[in-house]
Design an enzyme around this catalytic site. Structure first.
Site: not given
Ligand code: NAD
Length: 292
Positions: A52, A96, A119
């Site tokens: 990412k 994460q 997200d």
């Protein structure tokens, strides 16, 4: 059979994003900025987070990676999130997953400012998704929609079967595939670990989206000719052939089914790269204030 090439498509999307970043900068605006929090040093999470960060640099974004020890307390993590929520230089924040057992994942998800929730996991953004209000769509389902759209896969009126009902893949993609939108308008069946006669159901799928995390679970006897298969699964298995000593397998027995499919995603190189591209797209949307 047409291979749904997520790697190539994600690269196309990154080029489109990079062009937009250049024009933002030309107009005197700041680079979009994504912050990521990584707790602990789980191997798979390290790999995902580095991919990412690398992708951010590729498109010209600013990125900040905050690493916290596995023993970090929930309140310490919450205060890091608060700092980023209040930092007007940062457009997007991801934490994460998975988190250590002593941290309540849902509490963390809800602590992220929905306006920075690139997200798309915050209940407010999930609610907006369900109501078809502009929002940050969860990155993996958004990547699937984008692949289907760019490859002109017809979805309207088709029977879409989803295997797996997680909050991040199975449940949201089942909602999105049923919406009255261009990619959508499917009749959707959501299946899970308690589903009876799974094979009888998957055999009726025109579009089969598989997200259960069991390597090569879907076999030839579970599909019908001409099905479009989206394989979300990623399982690391040991390998004597690769330099790293491991390889990635999907949830579908690719070699067994590929010749009977109309479309299929490979693993790796299918849904995975698309997920990262969609995360970048959401961050760009945040920087351009397109959602909120
Ligand atoms: P999860 O692990 O949270 O849940 C698995 C789901 O599968 C559950 O809903 C369960 O009911 C269902 N399931 C389990 N066994 C089953 C069975 N025998 N029959 C039918 N359903 C069954 O799922 P997740 O977080 O969505 O992850 C699924 C897979 O997708 C994992 O391999 C994960 O690594 C991968 N993943 C990939 C990406 C990507 O970007 N490519 C993103 C997220 C997850």
């Amino acid at each position: 059979m047409v291979l749904l090439d997520g790697k190539k498509t994600a690269n196309d999307i990154k080029e489109e994003i990079a062009l937009e970043v250049s024009s933002l900068i030309e107009n005197g605006q700041k680079k979009p900025h994504l912050a990521a929090i990584l707790v602990g040093n789980d191997g798979a999470s390290e790999t995902y987070i580095h991919a990412k960060v690398k992708a951010c640099h590729k498109v010209g974004f600013e990125s900040t990676l905050i690493r916290l020890d596995n023993s970090v307390s929930e309140s310490e993590l919450l205060s890091e999130i608060k700092k980023i929520n209040n930092n007007s230089d940062i457009n997007g924040l991801i934490v994460q997953l998975p988190l250590p057992d002593h941290i309540d994942e849902m509490k963390i998800t809800q602590a992220i400012n929905p306006q920075k929730d690139v997200d798309g996991f915050h209940p407010e953004n999930i609610g907006r998704m369900v109501l078809n209000i502009p929002t940050y769509l969860p990155a993996t389902p958004a990547g699937i929609l984008e692949l289907l759209q760019r490859y002109n896969v017809v979805t309207s009126g088709k029977h879409c079967v989803v295997i797996g009902r997680s909050h991040i893949v199975g449940s949201p993609i089942s909602i999105l595939m049923a919406r009255n939108t261009n990619v959508g308008n499917c009749t959707v069946t959501l299946t899970h670990s308690r589903t009876e006669n799974l094979k009888e159901i998957t055999k009726t799928a025109d579009i089969l989206i598989v997200a259960l995390g069991k390597a090569e679970f879907v076999t030839e006897d579970m599909i019908k000719d001409g099905v479009c298969i989206i394989d979300v699964g990623i399982t690391r298995v040991k390998s004597t052939v690769t330099k790293s000593g491991w390889k990635l397998l999907g949830d579908v027995s690719f070699e067994e089914v590929k010749d009977r499919c109309s479309f299929i995603t490979p693993v790796p190189g299918g849904v995975g790269p698309m997920t990262i591209a969609m995360l970048l797209k959401n961050t760009l949307k945040s920087a351009k204030k397109m959602i909120y």
